[in-house]
Design a protein around this motif. Structure first.
Motif, PDB file in Angstrom:
ATOM      1  N   ARG A 160       0.853  -1.191   0.000  1.00  8.40           N
ATOM      2  CA  ARG A 160       0.000   0.000   0.000  1.00  8.40           C
ATOM      3  C   ARG A 160       0.891   1.244   0.000  1.00  8.40           C
ATOM      4  O   ARG A 160       1.977   1.241   0.562  1.00  8.40           O
ATOM      5  CB  ARG A 160      -0.935   0.022   1.209  1.00  8.40           C
ATOM      6  CG  ARG A 160      -1.813  -1.217   1.340  1.00  8.40           C
ATOM      7  CD  ARG A 160      -2.842  -1.054   2.447  1.00  8.40           C
ATOM      8  NE  ARG A 160      -3.879  -0.119   2.083  1.00  8.40           N
ATOM      9  CZ  ARG A 160      -5.022  -0.454   1.465  1.00  8.40           C
ATOM     10  NH1 ARG A 160      -5.254  -1.728   1.151  1.00  8.40           N
ATOM     11  NH2 ARG A 160      -5.929   0.462   1.169  1.00  8.40           N
ATOM     12  N   PHE A 161       0.390   2.303  -0.638  1.00  2.59           N
ATOM     13  CA  PHE A 161       1.113   3.568  -0.702  1.00  2.59           C
ATOM     14  C   PHE A 161       0.254   4.656  -0.075  1.00  2.59           C
ATOM     15  O   PHE A 161      -0.981   4.570  -0.091  1.00  2.59           O
ATOM     16  CB  PHE A 161       1.423   3.919  -2.163  1.00  2.59           C
ATOM     17  CG  PHE A 161       2.515   4.944  -2.334  1.00  2.59           C
ATOM     18  CD1 PHE A 161       3.839   4.556  -2.329  1.00  2.59           C
ATOM     19  CD2 PHE A 161       2.218   6.280  -2.497  1.00  2.59           C
ATOM     20  CE1 PHE A 161       4.860   5.475  -2.494  1.00  2.59           C
ATOM     21  CE2 PHE A 161       3.219   7.226  -2.659  1.00  2.59           C
ATOM     22  CZ  PHE A 161       4.550   6.820  -2.649  1.00  2.59           C
ATOM     23  N   ALA A 162       0.883   5.682   0.475  1.00  3.07           N
ATOM     24  CA  ALA A 162       0.150   6.764   1.120  1.00  3.07           C
ATOM     25  C   ALA A 162      -0.602   7.609   0.093  1.00  3.07           C
ATOM     26  O   ALA A 162      -0.207   7.713  -1.077  1.00  3.07           O
ATOM     27  CB  ALA A 162       1.125   7.638   1.908  1.00  3.07           C
ATOM     28  N   ASP A 163      -1.674   8.230   0.545  1.00  3.69           N
ATOM     29  CA  ASP A 163      -2.381   9.199  -0.273  1.00  3.69           C
ATOM     30  C   ASP A 163      -1.400  10.296  -0.710  1.00  3.69           C
ATOM     31  O   ASP A 163      -0.610  10.795   0.094  1.00  3.69           O
ATOM     32  CB  ASP A 163      -3.527   9.810   0.534  1.00  3.69           C
ATOM     33  CG  ASP A 163      -4.275  10.863  -0.243  1.00  3.69           C
ATOM     34  OD1 ASP A 163      -5.152  10.495  -1.036  1.00  3.69           O
ATOM     35  OD2 ASP A 163      -3.961  12.061  -0.057  1.00  3.69           O
ATOM     36  N   HIS A 164      -1.443  10.666  -1.998  1.00  2.00           N
ATOM     37  CA  HIS A 164      -0.507  11.668  -2.487  1.00  2.00           C
ATOM     38  C   HIS A 164      -1.091  12.403  -3.680  1.00  2.00           C
ATOM     39  O   HIS A 164      -2.017  11.926  -4.341  1.00  2.00           O
ATOM     40  CB  HIS A 164       0.825  11.026  -2.882  1.00  2.00           C
ATOM     41  CG  HIS A 164       0.704  10.030  -3.984  1.00  2.00           C
ATOM     42  ND1 HIS A 164       0.270   8.736  -3.788  1.00  2.00           N
ATOM     43  CD2 HIS A 164       0.968  10.138  -5.319  1.00  2.00           C
ATOM     44  CE1 HIS A 164       0.268   8.085  -4.937  1.00  2.00           C
ATOM     45  NE2 HIS A 164       0.674   8.912  -5.884  1.00  2.00           N
ATOM     46  N   ALA A 165      -0.550  13.597  -3.938  1.00  2.00           N
ATOM     47  CA  ALA A 165      -0.954  14.408  -5.082  1.00  2.00           C
ATOM     48  C   ALA A 165       0.051  14.248  -6.204  1.00  2.00           C
ATOM     49  O   ALA A 165       1.236  14.016  -5.981  1.00  2.00           O
ATOM     50  CB  ALA A 165      -1.057  15.881  -4.681  1.00  2.00           C
ATOM     51  N   HIS A 166      -0.432  14.397  -7.439  1.00  2.00           N
ATOM     52  CA  HIS A 166       0.406  14.250  -8.630  1.00  2.00           C
ATOM     53  C   HIS A 166       0.805  15.630  -9.153  1.00  2.00           C
ATOM     54  O   HIS A 166       0.086  16.233  -9.947  1.00  2.00           O
ATOM     55  CB  HIS A 166      -0.347  13.485  -9.721  1.00  2.00           C
ATOM     56  CG  HIS A 166      -0.837  12.157  -9.290  1.00  2.00           C
ATOM     57  ND1 HIS A 166      -2.160  11.798  -9.363  1.00  2.00           N
ATOM     58  CD2 HIS A 166      -0.182  11.090  -8.759  1.00  2.00           C
ATOM     59  CE1 HIS A 166      -2.306  10.565  -8.915  1.00  2.00           C
ATOM     60  NE2 HIS A 166      -1.120  10.121  -8.542  1.00  2.00           N
ATOM     61  N   TRP A 167       1.942  16.138  -8.693  1.00  2.00           N
ATOM     62  CA  TRP A 167       2.432  17.398  -9.216  1.00  2.00           C
ATOM     63  C   TRP A 167       2.901  17.196 -10.656  1.00  2.00           C
ATOM     64  O   TRP A 167       3.769  16.377 -10.927  1.00  2.00           O
ATOM     65  CB  TRP A 167       3.580  17.941  -8.361  1.00  2.00           C
ATOM     66  CG  TRP A 167       4.109  19.234  -8.903  1.00  2.00           C
ATOM     67  CD1 TRP A 167       5.181  19.398  -9.731  1.00  2.00           C
ATOM     68  CD2 TRP A 167       3.566  20.538  -8.700  1.00  2.00           C
ATOM     69  NE1 TRP A 167       5.349  20.722 -10.055  1.00  2.00           N
ATOM     70  CE2 TRP A 167       4.365  21.462  -9.436  1.00  2.00           C
ATOM     71  CE3 TRP A 167       2.479  21.024  -7.967  1.00  2.00           C
ATOM     72  CZ2 TRP A 167       4.110  22.814  -9.454  1.00  2.00           C
ATOM     73  CZ3 TRP A 167       2.234  22.394  -7.991  1.00  2.00           C
ATOM     74  CH2 TRP A 167       3.040  23.265  -8.716  1.00  2.00           C
ATOM     75  N   GLY A 168       2.286  17.913 -11.573  1.00  2.00           N
ATOM     76  CA  GLY A 168       2.640  17.744 -12.978  1.00  2.00           C
ATOM     77  C   GLY A 168       1.967  16.557 -13.632  1.00  2.00           C
ATOM     78  O   GLY A 168       2.267  16.216 -14.778  1.00  2.00           O
ATOM     79  N   GLY A 169       1.031  15.917 -12.923  1.00  2.00           N
ATOM     80  CA  GLY A 169       0.292  14.798 -13.505  1.00  2.00           C
ATOM     81  C   GLY A 169       1.025  13.468 -13.407  1.00  2.00           C
ATOM     82  O   GLY A 169       2.207  13.419 -13.059  1.00  2.00           O
ATOM     83  N   GLU A 170       0.298  12.407 -13.723  1.00  2.00           N
ATOM     84  CA  GLU A 170       0.857  11.052 -13.672  1.00  2.00           C
ATOM     85  C   GLU A 170       0.208  10.198 -14.746  1.00  2.00           C
ATOM     86  O   GLU A 170      -0.999  10.255 -14.959  1.00  2.00           O
ATOM     87  CB  GLU A 170       0.589  10.432 -12.298  1.00  2.00           C
ATOM     88  CG  GLU A 170       1.082   8.990 -12.162  1.00  2.00           C
ATOM     89  CD  GLU A 170       0.654   8.353 -10.850  1.00  2.00           C
ATOM     90  OE1 GLU A 170       1.529   8.064 -10.026  1.00  2.00           O
ATOM     91  OE2 GLU A 170      -0.564   8.165 -10.660  1.00  2.00           O
ATOM     92  N   GLU A 171       1.031   9.394 -15.413  1.00  2.00           N
ATOM     93  CA  GLU A 171       0.535   8.364 -16.329  1.00  2.00           C
ATOM     94  C   GLU A 171       1.017   7.016 -15.846  1.00  2.00           C
ATOM     95  O   GLU A 171       2.190   6.860 -15.466  1.00  2.00           O
ATOM     96  CB  GLU A 171       1.063   8.594 -17.746  1.00  2.00           C
ATOM     97  CG  GLU A 171       0.084   9.251 -18.671  1.00  2.00           C
ATOM     98  CD  GLU A 171       0.673   9.429 -20.058  1.00  2.00           C
ATOM     99  OE1 GLU A 171       0.550   8.485 -20.871  1.00  2.00           O
ATOM    100  OE2 GLU A 171       1.249  10.495 -20.319  1.00  2.00           O
ATOM    101  N   ILE A 172       0.126   6.031 -15.893  1.00  2.00           N
ATOM    102  CA  ILE A 172       0.465   4.659 -15.509  1.00  2.00           C
ATOM    103  C   ILE A 172       0.002   3.718 -16.613  1.00  2.00           C
ATOM    104  O   ILE A 172      -1.104   3.874 -17.143  1.00  2.00           O
ATOM    105  CB  ILE A 172      -0.211   4.276 -14.176  1.00  2.00           C
ATOM    106  CG1 ILE A 172       0.442   5.020 -13.006  1.00  2.00           C
ATOM    107  CG2 ILE A 172      -0.171   2.764 -13.933  1.00  2.00           C
ATOM    108  CD1 ILE A 172      -0.245   4.801 -11.675  1.00  2.00           C
TER     109      ILE A 172
END
Length: 222
Positions: A160-172
């Protein structure tokens, strides 16, 4: 053509959403993920090459980045089996050809900064993954330039990963297993684009391997 061209919106495309269309080149089909432009376009695409197909020689006017998902991609510079990550900056050129097993790639076109001039090919199956920022995560960095970062990230089952914001966006792009967050489950073959400053709280029950690109959508934010 404009497809998923509002970069302030989150987009999810799963394998059951795929709609393959023929390319002008014989034996080449495309699943378009996002696109601004016609044949010359800022585009993110899954491209499927039939066995023994070829592609015309071409120059990368806006740069080319691709990850080989299946088969072997070849050009006059070398052979790139599944797992290969290749960057061809602005002004480079090649003539792709495909062997008898065919090939599928995830490719991003016309998304390079003119200051990003590093050409590279990484055989990711031969490279060591490094410990990540959370237990159960290991990371293989692929590229970094200014705000943009690209990596493969392997999630052990139950990570599990912590809640986080995507500065500059994210692609997966999910390569193996199933990636998850509070919005849903994403099996192998899923593409997710999340805008600048979006948030989520991801995990993986069964484990997964994902391609991740961050920081590159800041200029596209509304």
């Amino acid at each position: 053509m404009k497809l998923n061209a509002d970069f302030s919106e989150r987009v999810v495309i799963r394998p059951e959403d795929y709609a393959w269309v023929d390319s002008p080149a014989s034996g080449v089909q495309r699943m378009m993920l996002d696109r601004i432009g016609d044949e010359v376009a800022r585009a993110t695409t899954i491209v499927r090459f039939a066995p023994n197909s070829t592609f015309d020689p071409h120059t990368h006017g806006g740069g080319e980045e691709f990850l080989v998902l299946e088969g072997v991609f070849s050009d006059e510079h070398g052979d790139y089996p599944a797992g290969s990550y290749v960057r061809n900056p602005i002004g480079t050129s090649h003539r792709p050809h495909i062997g008898p097993e065919g090939c599928t790639i995830l490719v991003k076109l016309h998304q390079f900064s003119d200051r990003d001039t590093e050409q590279k090919a990484i055989a990711t199956h031969e490279e060591p993954f490094l410990p990540g920022s959370r237990p159960g995560l290991t990371v293989l960095p692929l590229h970094s330039h200014e705000a943009e970062n690209v990596a493969l990230v392997r999630w052990a089952p139950g990570t599990r990963f912590a809640d986080h914001a995507h500065w500059g966006g994210e692609e997966i792009f999910v390569i193996e297993g199933t990636f998850q967050d509070e919005h849903g489950d994403y099996p192998a073959g899923t593409w997710i684009r999340s805008p600048h400053l979006s948030r989520h709280n991801p995990w993986s029950d069964e484990g997964c391997l994902i391609y991740v690109k961050t920081g590159h959508l800041l200029d596209m934010a509304a």
